[in-house]
Design an enzyme around this catalytic site. Structure first.
Site, PDB file in Angstrom:
ATOM      1  N   THR A   1       0.824  -1.208   0.000  1.00  0.00           N
ATOM      2  CA  THR A   1       0.000   0.000   0.000  1.00  0.00           C
ATOM      3  C   THR A   1       0.864   1.267   0.000  1.00  0.00           C
ATOM      4  O   THR A   1       1.988   1.238   0.474  1.00  0.00           O
ATOM      5  CB  THR A   1      -0.862  -0.056   1.276  1.00  0.00           C
ATOM      6  OG1 THR A   1      -1.773  -1.121   1.120  1.00  0.00           O
ATOM      7  CG2 THR A   1      -1.599   1.223   1.556  1.00  0.00           C
TER       8      THR A   1
ATOM      9  N   ARG B   1     -14.166  -7.403  -0.519  1.00  0.00           N
ATOM     10  CA  ARG B   1     -13.431  -7.167   0.736  1.00  0.00           C
ATOM     11  C   ARG B   1     -12.861  -5.745   0.742  1.00  0.00           C
ATOM     12  O   ARG B   1     -12.256  -5.295  -0.213  1.00  0.00           O
ATOM     13  CB  ARG B   1     -12.299  -8.183   0.859  1.00  0.00           C
ATOM     14  CG  ARG B   1     -11.441  -8.043   2.126  1.00  0.00           C
ATOM     15  CD  ARG B   1     -10.205  -7.220   1.900  1.00  0.00           C
ATOM     16  NE  ARG B   1      -9.343  -7.155   3.087  1.00  0.00           N
ATOM     17  CZ  ARG B   1      -8.300  -6.334   3.187  1.00  0.00           C
ATOM     18  NH1 ARG B   1      -7.992  -5.519   2.194  1.00  0.00           N
ATOM     19  NH2 ARG B   1      -7.571  -6.309   4.278  1.00  0.00           N
TER      20      ARG B   1
ATOM     21  N   GLY C   1      -0.526  -2.250   6.376  1.00  0.00           N
ATOM     22  CA  GLY C   1      -0.383  -3.491   7.129  1.00  0.00           C
ATOM     23  C   GLY C   1      -1.602  -4.365   6.951  1.00  0.00           C
ATOM     24  O   GLY C   1      -2.408  -4.141   6.032  1.00  0.00           O
TER      25      GLY C   1
HETATM   26  N1  ASP Z   1      -3.723  -2.318   4.541  1.00  0.00           N
HETATM   27  C1  ASP Z   1      -3.899  -2.955   3.259  1.00  0.00           C
HETATM   28  C2  ASP Z   1      -5.100  -3.841   3.280  1.00  0.00           C
HETATM   29  O1  ASP Z   1      -5.298  -4.558   4.234  1.00  0.00           O
HETATM   30  C3  ASP Z   1      -2.724  -3.772   2.838  1.00  0.00           C
HETATM   31  C4  ASP Z   1      -1.414  -3.052   2.831  1.00  0.00           C
HETATM   32  O2  ASP Z   1      -1.183  -2.154   3.639  1.00  0.00           O
HETATM   33  O3  ASP Z   1      -0.590  -3.430   1.989  1.00  0.00           O
HETATM   34  O4  ASP Z   1      -5.809  -3.853   2.312  1.00  0.00           O
END
Ligand code: ASP
Length: 311
Positions: free
Chosen positions: A175, A203, A227
């Site tokens: 992300t 989702r 995360g």
């Molecule tokens: N927080 C993001 C999610 O759960 C994933 C990420 O931070 O890469 O979709």
């Protein structure tokens, strides 16, 4: 007015392992982070708004195929892409967010459009895409988001029957996000993601949820998270950090460390945050092996790092 600006960005927590990353990959990631920082600083140093800087930095990272946002977004189980993003203005508490969009090149730009809307804060799916076209934002063919790298990841995830957080079999988070303080003492935060490889369609993670993956208010701080989304939602991470600063008087670093290193760890959640306050303090906290990140202030040169010890 302090006459200071500050900017921090992330490209996801939980990086490629230090032992696995090639010199070329490392250089590519750092170049993309540096480019985004430059884009943001060019806005901040001439008195541009934190909101503009955050949007521009995130757009730059969304356009890079390296990160799990925009162009480089991961696949859902159904071999589609569902992107999400959010942005918040610390001066006005206005916010805009989108989820489950498949044809929006820069979800952060659509979030920004929505931020200025008096009727909505959060739109999803077809309704969000309709909103984009109604506001002269051109949609892209979903094939724009196709990359071999991500497709192979999906195939691997399906074979293993797992839902992956970005890259291969390790837990990786790609992300992107940015937080900024501008010369007028205003804060802003934004976050954008493709979510999880092999995720169920529909989702939605923390990245587009105000208070979880993104939060900004001038009275406390600006926060962008990365995360394992479900844990970040359950811990209301971004708002929790701001609340500790505002109501308990914790420093930015103390508040970030409390939520990321204690509260989240206790629940089993992995990831990190970038934060900035009105005194131009920047705090970066993560409990993962690394976090693609970069930061600068009007007094401090740009720095980028990937692993725990500044590399
Ligand atoms: N927080 C993001 C999610 O759960 C994933 C990420 O931070 O890469 O979709």
């Amino acid at each position: 007015m302090l006459g200071k600006y500050a900017l921090a960005i992330h490209g996801g927590a939980g990086t490629l392992l230090r032992s696995e990353i090639t010199a070329e990959q490392e250089a590519n990631y750092k170049a993309a982070l540096n480019e985004a920082l430059q884009v943001g600083e060019s806005i901040l140093k001439v008195g541009g708004s934190a909101l503009d800087a955050v949007e521009a930095c995130i757009k730059s990272l969304e356009d890079s195929p390296l990160f799990n946002a925009g162009r480089g977004s991961v696949f859902t189980h159904d071999e589609t892409h569902e992107l999400e993003a959010s942005i918040m203005d610390g001066a006005t508490s206005r916010a805009g967010a989108v989820a489950a969009v498949s044809r929006v090149k820069n979800p952060i730009a659509l979030s920004r459009l929505i931020l200025h809307d008096d009727e909505f804060v959060y739109l999803s799916g077809k309704g969000a895409e309709q909103y984009a076209t109604d506001h002269q934002m051109k949609l892209v063919d979903p094939v724009y988001f196709y990359t071999d790298f991500r497709y192979n990841q999906l195939m691997a995830a399906k074979k293993e029957g797992t839902v992956l957080l970005d890259h291969d079999g390790e837990k990786k988070f790609g992300t992107v996000g940015a937080v900024a303080l501008d010369l007028n003492d205003n804060l802003a935060a934004g976050t954008s993601t493709g979510g999880l490889t092999n995720k169920q369609y529909g989702r939605i993670g923390d990245s587009s949820l105000i208070g979880c993956g993104c939060f900004a208010e001038n009275q406390s701080c600006a926060v962008s998270a990365t995360g394992y989304g479900e844990y970040f939602i359950r811990s209301v991470v971004a708002h929790d950090i701001a609340a500790l600063v505002k109501y308990k008087g914790l420093s930015l670093q103390e508040a970030s460390d409390y939520v990321i290193q204690k509260k989240l760890v206790k629940l089993g959640g992995e990831g990190g945050v970038i934060t900035v306050d009105r005194d131009a303090n920047i705090a970066l906290s993560f409990n993962s092996e690394g976090m693609y990140r970069g930061w600068l202030t009007s007094d401090e040169e740009a720095q980028v790092a990937i692993f725990k010890n500044v590399d």
